[in-house]
Design a protein around this motif. Sequence first.
Motif, PDB file in Angstrom:
ATOM      1  N   ARG A 161       2.953   2.962 -14.978  1.00 12.66           N
ATOM      2  CA  ARG A 161       1.565   3.443 -15.043  1.00 12.66           C
ATOM      3  C   ARG A 161       1.055   3.186 -16.451  1.00 12.66           C
ATOM      4  NH1 ARG A 161      -0.235   9.731 -14.457  1.00 12.66           N
ATOM      5  NH2 ARG A 161       1.160   9.887 -16.272  1.00 12.66           N
ATOM      6  N   LEU A 180       2.437   1.633  -3.486  1.00 15.07           N
ATOM      7  CA  LEU A 180       1.456   2.075  -4.471  1.00 15.07           C
ATOM      8  C   LEU A 180       1.119   3.549  -4.283  1.00 15.07           C
ATOM      9  CD1 LEU A 180      -0.432   1.408  -6.804  1.00 15.07           C
ATOM     10  CD2 LEU A 180      -2.131   0.641  -5.124  1.00 15.07           C
ATOM     11  N   PHE A 237      -0.203  -5.434  -7.256  1.00 13.43           N
ATOM     12  CA  PHE A 237      -1.056  -4.843  -6.225  1.00 13.43           C
ATOM     13  C   PHE A 237      -2.428  -5.507  -6.298  1.00 13.43           C
ATOM     14  CE2 PHE A 237       2.160  -1.685  -7.511  1.00 13.43           C
ATOM     15  CZ  PHE A 237       2.879  -1.652  -6.323  1.00 13.43           C
ATOM     16  N   TYR A 262      -1.540   0.255 -12.391  1.00 14.85           N
ATOM     17  CA  TYR A 262      -0.190   0.428 -11.859  1.00 14.85           C
ATOM     18  C   TYR A 262       0.428  -0.937 -11.554  1.00 14.85           C
ATOM     19  CZ  TYR A 262      -1.708   5.252 -11.092  1.00 14.85           C
ATOM     20  OH  TYR A 262      -2.185   6.522 -11.254  1.00 14.85           O
ATOM     21  N   SER A 263       1.732  -1.039 -11.760  1.00 14.81           N
ATOM     22  CA  SER A 263       2.457  -2.256 -11.380  1.00 14.81           C
ATOM     23  C   SER A 263       3.929  -1.890 -11.192  1.00 14.81           C
ATOM     24  CB  SER A 263       2.317  -3.353 -12.442  1.00 14.81           C
ATOM     25  OG  SER A 263       2.971  -2.979 -13.649  1.00 14.81           O
ATOM     26  N   LYS A 266       1.752   6.298  -7.239  1.00 16.14           N
ATOM     27  CA  LYS A 266       0.705   7.169  -7.779  1.00 16.14           C
ATOM     28  C   LYS A 266       1.067   8.640  -7.602  1.00 16.14           C
ATOM     29  CE  LYS A 266      -3.268   4.067  -7.162  1.00 16.14           C
ATOM     30  NZ  LYS A 266      -4.560   3.885  -6.453  1.00 16.14           N
ATOM     31  N   THR A 279       0.829  -1.206   0.000  1.00 18.94           N
ATOM     32  CA  THR A 279       0.000   0.000   0.000  1.00 18.94           C
ATOM     33  C   THR A 279       0.860   1.251   0.000  1.00 18.94           C
ATOM     34  OG1 THR A 279      -1.763  -1.173   1.183  1.00 18.94           O
ATOM     35  CG2 THR A 279      -1.813   1.242   1.224  1.00 18.94           C
TER      36      THR A 279
END
Length: 361
Positions: free
Chosen positions: A222, A80, A258, A313-314, A84, A77
């Motif tokens: 992204r 991520l 995620f 996202y990764s 972002k 979390t």
Amino acid sequence: MLRSVALLLVLGSASAFLPTLIEKLWTEDSAEGFSGVARIPFKDLLSGNVYVDPFILQSMKKFGFFYVVDVPEYNATVELDYLKRFFELPEEQKDDLAIKKHNAANPNAYRGFCPGVDDVDSTLQFKDVFNIGPHETRGQRGDASKKSPLENMRYEVQEPNVWPETGNFTFDAGFKTTFQAGFEIRRNIGRAFVKSVARALNMPKLPELFVDDEFSAMGLRRYLQRNEINSNMYSDYDNVLLRELEHVDSTVTVLSTFNNGGLQMLHNNKYQEAPVTGDNAFIVNIGKLVDDIIDNHLTNVRHRVAEVNFTRYSITYFLGPQFDAPIDKSMTGEPTEAGRKYSIFGEWVRDYLGAIELFYY
């Protein structure tokens, strides 16, 4: 046979916990889905506990990937959130970190921010990437004119990382610390996987090829949501609309999806949805170049990302052999596919970097 060996190993070391252990590591799979993919505890993989080897080997042979779970001191979390927030930075702040063809002040060809392609006809590379490597500083080069082309290339691939300097010290320090730690976790997983394969296949010299990792890389990705669709975005295999085309990796991959769906693996001649990695797990798979080195004992799984209706996202980490690792012969001395053109991994990297520059520029 492999299952019998696995059970004997477990019985010899943890018989009291056998039912729970088997259920956790290896459940029976059905014709559909990936319920049978191995789920290996991080601590057991990293400690070199040999009971995990048959589970990993079986999962890699049958499916082409496995999960590393229960990773301590890792919080997906947090990663991520920073990922972002980075991509939401103003364009001028991201441009400060852009690779050299987009920003002459950054001498790096690869480490840094790689802006996504704007051309709607592009399918494979419609994404933004921020690439992180193992180097924070670059060593002394000496007189380049007195060095061979490969010696100069070894210097070039050791590009130092660039990090955000937004003026927000909390964000800048947190971003750097978080992804430095994430890089080390993934690198340790990749190396531990190589050691497990070496034990399982009786290839003791294999880990020697991965002692150094001048060109290992972690990409924060992204996948932008598309506003247009055209025929180039459909799979030639089954006509499914894709976010990223079908492909096979080259080296060892440690992947974080995620809670984003969309990743599909080819199994039994059908693309099937891979379970997400969630909060503290990773997917591990092997690429063609490394599988050739181990005489193609495993499955270098073909995979893709199906189109989704959100920005995805990764984080993908790649562990390759060290620069001077021989890749022309397998562990048993058989010629490899890469060996038709290259003797050592550094020669492969040279062409790979050239392809990147040709693509982006």
